[in-house]
Design a protein around this motif. Sequence first.
Motif, PDB file in Angstrom:
ATOM      1  N   ASN A   1       0.781  -1.362   0.012  1.00  0.00           N
ATOM      2  CA  ASN A   1       0.220   0.125   0.265  1.00  0.00           C
ATOM      3  C   ASN A   1       0.873   1.232   0.087  1.00  0.00           C
ATOM      4  O   ASN A   1       1.552   1.613   0.883  1.00  0.00           O
ATOM      5  CB  ASN A   1      -0.912  -0.040   1.137  1.00  0.00           C
ATOM      6  N   PRO A   2       0.919   2.211  -1.149  1.00  0.00           N
ATOM      7  CA  PRO A   2       1.715   3.313  -1.240  1.00  0.00           C
ATOM      8  C   PRO A   2       1.629   4.229  -0.317  1.00  0.00           C
ATOM      9  O   PRO A   2       2.500   5.076  -0.030  1.00  0.00           O
ATOM     10  CB  PRO A   2       1.491   3.574  -2.642  1.00  0.00           C
ATOM     11  N   THR A   3       0.306   4.366   0.359  1.00  0.00           N
ATOM     12  CA  THR A   3      -0.058   5.466   1.340  1.00  0.00           C
ATOM     13  C   THR A   3       0.234   5.210   2.698  1.00  0.00           C
ATOM     14  O   THR A   3       0.324   6.090   3.761  1.00  0.00           O
ATOM     15  CB  THR A   3      -1.571   5.717   1.222  1.00  0.00           C
ATOM     16  N   VAL A   4       0.826   3.878   3.083  1.00  0.00           N
ATOM     17  CA  VAL A   4       1.150   3.490   4.473  1.00  0.00           C
ATOM     18  C   VAL A   4       2.831   3.891   4.430  1.00  0.00           C
ATOM     19  O   VAL A   4       3.587   3.695   3.592  1.00  0.00           O
ATOM     20  CB  VAL A   4       1.233   1.972   4.511  1.00  0.00           C
ATOM     21  N   LEU A   5       2.861   4.828   5.517  1.00  0.00           N
ATOM     22  CA  LEU A   5       4.537   5.332   5.714  1.00  0.00           C
ATOM     23  C   LEU A   5       5.309   3.976   6.555  1.00  0.00           C
ATOM     24  O   LEU A   5       4.903   3.295   7.430  1.00  0.00           O
ATOM     25  CB  LEU A   5       4.491   6.461   6.531  1.00  0.00           C
ATOM     26  N   ASN A   6       6.591   4.145   6.289  1.00  0.00           N
ATOM     27  CA  ASN A   6       7.629   3.333   7.064  1.00  0.00           C
ATOM     28  C   ASN A   6       7.748   3.884   8.350  1.00  0.00           C
ATOM     29  O   ASN A   6       7.932   5.262   8.561  1.00  0.00           O
ATOM     30  CB  ASN A   6       8.889   3.378   6.309  1.00  0.00           C
ATOM     31  N   GLY A   7       7.691   3.239   9.478  1.00  0.00           N
ATOM     32  CA  GLY A   7       7.997   3.651  10.894  1.00  0.00           C
ATOM     33  C   GLY A   7       7.139   2.662  11.685  1.00  0.00           C
ATOM     34  O   GLY A   7       6.277   2.019  11.372  1.00  0.00           O
ATOM     35  N   GLY A   8       8.018   2.511  13.000  1.00  0.00           N
ATOM     36  CA  GLY A   8       7.404   1.497  13.951  1.00  0.00           C
ATOM     37  C   GLY A   8       7.312   0.097  13.274  1.00  0.00           C
ATOM     38  O   GLY A   8       8.458  -0.306  12.882  1.00  0.00           O
ATOM     39  N   MET A   9       6.123  -0.614  13.513  1.00  0.00           N
ATOM     40  CA  MET A   9       6.296  -2.054  12.934  1.00  0.00           C
ATOM     41  C   MET A   9       5.721  -1.845  11.445  1.00  0.00           C
ATOM     42  O   MET A   9       5.915  -3.130  10.783  1.00  0.00           O
ATOM     43  CB  MET A   9       5.459  -2.683  13.668  1.00  0.00           C
TER      44      MET A   9
END
Length: 215
Positions: free
Chosen positions: A152-160
């Motif tokens: 999903n391109p709208t999910v940001l990298n970070g956390g889990m």
Amino acid sequence: MYQKKYEWGDRTVGKEKMQKTQSVKLKKKKVSWISGVRISIKRLILAVVILLPLIYIITELRMMSDEIQDERKVEMEKTMVTVTEQYANVAVENMVDIAKTITQNDKVYELVNTYYSTSKDYSEAYQKFRDSRTLAIADSNAVRSLEIYTENPTVLNGGMMKQITSGIKESEWYFDLEVSGKNTILFCDSSTGVLSLIRRLDKKTLDYGDSLIKL
């Protein structure tokens, strides 16, 4: 004149007696020396007869001791292997149960299957997901790490949360997942020896490509 001859003859007799006496003494010394040698040989034989069984017994005891130590070492190694296998089996079963629980949770699918117009929208949704304690089962089982990967391109990298980038697709574990043709695999990192379980989110249809979890 006859007296001198007698004296001379007496001296001769005396000399013969002395020679006989000396000869007897030499014979006695010779016999004594031979007897001493015989006694020494007897003692040597006796010592050998006594020592040989002792040496044999000591050698046998040492060999038995070495065999016992070797057997104990083998038994300890077998026990360690058995314990390690049991621990690994329990760990794998634990990971399988956690992965199954997570991949059946609707909130996980909701998080990865939503299109977020802004980073704020995603951040709020991610925080709500964290607050819901959806992943409490993983926390309670002391999982070293839990990562959710998505295309999903709208999910940001970070956390889990992680994007499935080209770099991820070239990784060893992702390659093994693709080659296996399965939705779940166990992967052991060759460089660290860490065992991981990778499972695709396959219980619902996803609108934005592949998504999976990695324990």
